[in-house]
Design an enzyme around this catalytic site. Structure first.
Site: not given
Length: 288
Positions: A28, A47, A73, A100, A153, A166, A170
């Site tokens: 993305i 990155d 990051v 990221a 997400s 995860y 989010k």
């Protein structure tokens, strides 16, 4: 009196703006880098994938509009450096796209979730987002304008049987976005999230254990799985769709949009797929 359609459809929507995109070397992020440059922005790619980052810069073809800076990051000094590099090279920072992220493992069971994995996902997804916003705000507040975006997400809009590290990271990112929107709005800075449904990216391929598989096989396999679960049929969500959502939120067309979690999931998060499937089966049986 201004007309309701003041935007020239052929204009560059980010003309004169400077952006940092973390995780910008692939997926993305890379798609967004290309789109932002196409629309007139100068972009710093941040990155840890140095080879991919330099390759993308070479593909775009001009250091006048795109630069690569190595950036972990989760490192305060790295994030500070990339923001300072953007200001030093291009004179300012208008857009911070904190994109990221890592997925961690796919196992949704809490008893199978390793402590170190949980911490690592939070370190990148949440602390990384915090650092990106903190250093962006440092240079945006004196200018009394700016835009901070996060890639979240749709799993943060609903409860799904996904990996805890995860999904929870989010949710935390969405909370950070809301709090920052309340604080930084006083300085003219907008803060928003883009929350996609599943998109075939290198990160997703890694999560599915297909990192080194043939790209066409990866694409067909993962898109097939996502299509079977999707609410909106006959169309496939791609990285370019998320890049377009980010473009809108970063542009002046969204000048009064802040505190928004823009969910790009074809209505998945407002449906109950299991219940829908059950009803469809019941309807089919009743009409045999």
């Amino acid at each position: 009196m201004n007309g309701c359609c003041s935007q020239d459809p052929t204009s560059k929507r980010l003309e004169g703006k400077v952006a940092v995109i973390t995780g910008g070397a692939s997926g993305i992020g890379a798609c967004t880098v290309k789109l932002f440059v196409k629309h007139g922005a100068k972009v710093v790619i941040a990155d840890v994938q140095d080879e991919l980052g330099h390759s993308l810069c070479k593909e775009i073809g001009s250091e006048d509009v795109v630069t690569y800076v190595h950036c972990d990051v989760s490192s305060d000094s790295d994030v500070k450096n990339v923001v300072d590099s953007a200001v030093s090279k291009y004179g300012k920072l208008d857009i911070m796209f904190s994109n990221a992220g890592v997925s961690g493992g796919l196992d949704p069971r809490i008893l199978a979730t390793e402590n170190d994995e949980f911490k690592k996902v939070f370190e990148v997804n949440v602390f990384g987002g915090f650092l990106a916003a903190k250093h962006a705000a440092r240079v945006m507040i004196p200018e009394k304008k700016g835009c901070i975006l996060f890639t979240s997400s749709n799993s943060a809009a609903i409860a799904i049987p996904g990996p805890h590290s995860y999904v929870v990271s989010k949710h935390a990112l969405n909370g950070l976005m809301k709090n920052l929107s309340a604080e930084l709005g006083q300085h003219g800075i907008r803060v928003n999230c883009v929350s996609p449904f599943g998109v075939v990216t290198p990160m997703m391929a890694t999560a599915f254990g297909m990192k080194d598989a043939d790209p066409e096989v990866v694409k067909a396999t993962i898109e097939g799985l996502l299509a079977s679960a999707a609410n909106l049929k006959e169309v496939t969500l791609g990285a370019e769709d998320i890049a377009n959502a980010a473009l809108y939120l970063a542009s002046d067309e969204a000048k009064y949009v802040s505190g928004l979690n823009l969910v790009v999931d074809g209505g998945y998060s407002v449906t109950n797929p299991s219940f829908t499937a059950t009803l469809q089966k019941a309807f089919a049986v009743a009409h045999v």
